[in-house]
Design an enzyme around this catalytic site. Structure first.
Site, short mmCIF file in Angstrom:
data_model
loop_
_atom_site.label_atom_id
_atom_site.label_comp_id
_atom_site.label_asym_id
_atom_site.label_seq_id
_atom_site.Cartn_x
_atom_site.Cartn_y
_atom_site.Cartn_z
N LYS A 179 -50.61 1.23 -60.34
CA LYS A 179 -49.24 1.08 -60.81
C LYS A 179 -49.08 -0.21 -61.64
CE LYS A 179 -46.78 4.63 -59.45
NZ LYS A 179 -46.06 5.48 -60.43
N VAL A 191 1.99 30.87 -22.77
CA VAL A 191 1.29 29.74 -22.15
C VAL A 191 1.85 28.41 -22.67
CG1 VAL A 191 -0.92 28.51 -22.10
CG2 VAL A 191 -0.85 30.97 -21.62
N LEU A 238 -42.02 9.61 -64.55
CA LEU A 238 -42.05 9.61 -63.09
C LEU A 238 -43.36 10.15 -62.54
CD1 LEU A 238 -38.51 11.22 -62.50
CD2 LEU A 238 -39.06 8.85 -63.08
N TYR A 262 -53.69 2.26 -55.04
CA TYR A 262 -52.43 2.77 -55.58
C TYR A 262 -51.65 1.66 -56.27
CZ TYR A 262 -47.61 4.51 -55.66
OH TYR A 262 -46.36 4.87 -56.05
#
Length: 380
Positions: A108, A284, A54, A104
């Site tokens: 990847k 009440v 990861l 990026y």
């Protein structure tokens, strides 16, 4: 025993995965964090049956770090495994940006190619996830998640910037990601495909996302819970709450007080009605009215009360004597005039549910005493 190594164990996805793995029997877990020496990773690789890779960078100060980390660390792992004739299963988190030409995305894609070659050369099982935007608890704001950024800013009463409200977003929830990753531990559940996908994804726009999060923020004022049967909304609500500061987890509710006691509304829902709570002093009697469409549930949680009901076209009266010592719910159907009386010397507390939110313009509440009648049958 399955020996598992997680790289990037301290990141958003890593922390959620580690939490799940640590609670599983039959799993021996090793965590590799940013800044750890590479020799430690090599030590872990020697013992690994499964590697969750990861680790990566999304917004480095120097764009060269994309290649050195996202591709470079992957190459280092693969080269070490091949050198020592190791073929553990590798689960790799890539990105849908691997289909584009950003630094990026290219890094990847390059890491994916390294793993594809490793799979071809060694026959090892490799599973690549091209993830869209992942959201959920522990995601870092102002990094790579618009959900995290919006949740953080909105929960801290800060303005958010929206440059294109119509921009489309593809999102996945962190628990769905982790569920799919955990399935990778069971070889029987996997088809050994190179690319795998999260089954449940959500499509929205930046503007719709912001609108939902502002509605969630407003729950403390409106008391109206969003429709949590919609999974995306449910996951956003969960995620938003995780960005609140610890000293901001409670909020006061207005109490309506009179000589009888108090009434406080707790939760409202357009789909499920509302929940409120009341206190009543000795002697009440509340109610003596009926509804045409609204239905309610009464639940005494402290003290003792007498609940009386009468169908409006009948003289027969039914009485339930209920106590907080033996929790039960009394249903109030439409067309039944009803009352609840405190029969103790102390204050009673009653929890109510109604199937619709009270509308002062259309209260659906008609006054009618529950009169003494020919037959008085007591229950409870």
């Amino acid at each position: 025993m399955i020996n598992v190594t997680v790289t990037g164990a301290g990141g958003f996805i890593g922390k959620n995965l580690v939490d799940r793995l640590q609670r599983m029997k039959g799993v021996s877990l090793k965590q590799y964090h940013h800044g750890d020496d590479l020799s430690l990773l090599h030590e872990y690789l020697n013992e690994s049956d499964i590697i969750y890779h990861l680790a990566g960078v999304n917004r480095p100060q120097n764009s060269n770090a994309f290649a050195s980390v996202n591709r470079g660390l992957t190459e280092s792992i693969v080269n070490y495994l091949k050198k020592h004739h190791k073929t553990p299963k590798i689960i790799f988190t890539s990105s849908i940006q691997a289909e584009g030409n950003t630094p990026y995305g290219l890094s990847k894609k390059a890491a994916e190619e390294v793993l594809q070659n490793y799979r071809i050369e060694t026959g090892a099982d490799v599973c690549i996830y091209r993830l869209p935007g992942v959201f959920g608890k522990w995601c870092r704001p102002h990094y790579n998640s618009v959900v995290a950024t919006f949740c953080h800013e909105i929960s801290h009463d800060k303005e958010i910037e929206i440059h294109d409200a119509d921009k489309k977003l593809d999102l996945v929830y962190i628990d769905d990601v982790i569920d799919s990753f955990i399935d990778c531990l069971d070889q029987k559940k996997q088809d050994k495909l190179l690319y795998n996908h999260i089954n449940q994804t959500f499509q929205t726009t930046v503007g719709e996302l912001a609108q939902k999060l502002y509605e969630i923020k407003n729950v403390r004022e409106s008391l109206i819970i969003p429709d949590l049967s919609d999974k995306f909304t449910k996951y956003l609500y969960t995620t938003y709450l995780s960005y609140l500061e610890m000293d901001n987890l409670s909020y006061a509710l207005p109490a309506h007080r009179d000589e009888r006691g108090s009434l406080v509304e707790l939760i409202k829902s357009q789909q499920a009605g509302q929940v409120f709570i009341s206190t009543s002093r000795q002697g009440v009697i509340r109610g003596n009215h009926y509804h045409h469409t609204k239905v309610e549930k009464f639940c005494v949680i402290k003290g003792e009360a007498r609940i009386k009901l009468r169908k409006i076209d009948s003289d027969n009266q039914l009485t339930y004597q209920v106590t907080g010592q033996n929790i039960e719910i009394v249903d109030i159907p439409p067309g039944y005039t009803h009352s609840i009386e405190n029969i103790t010397e102390e204050e009673i507390i009653v929890l109510f549910w109604a199937n619709e939110i009270f509308d002062p313009e259309n209260p659906d509440t008609i006054s009618l005493d529950v009169q003494p009648n020919k037959t008085d049958e007591q229950k409870g």
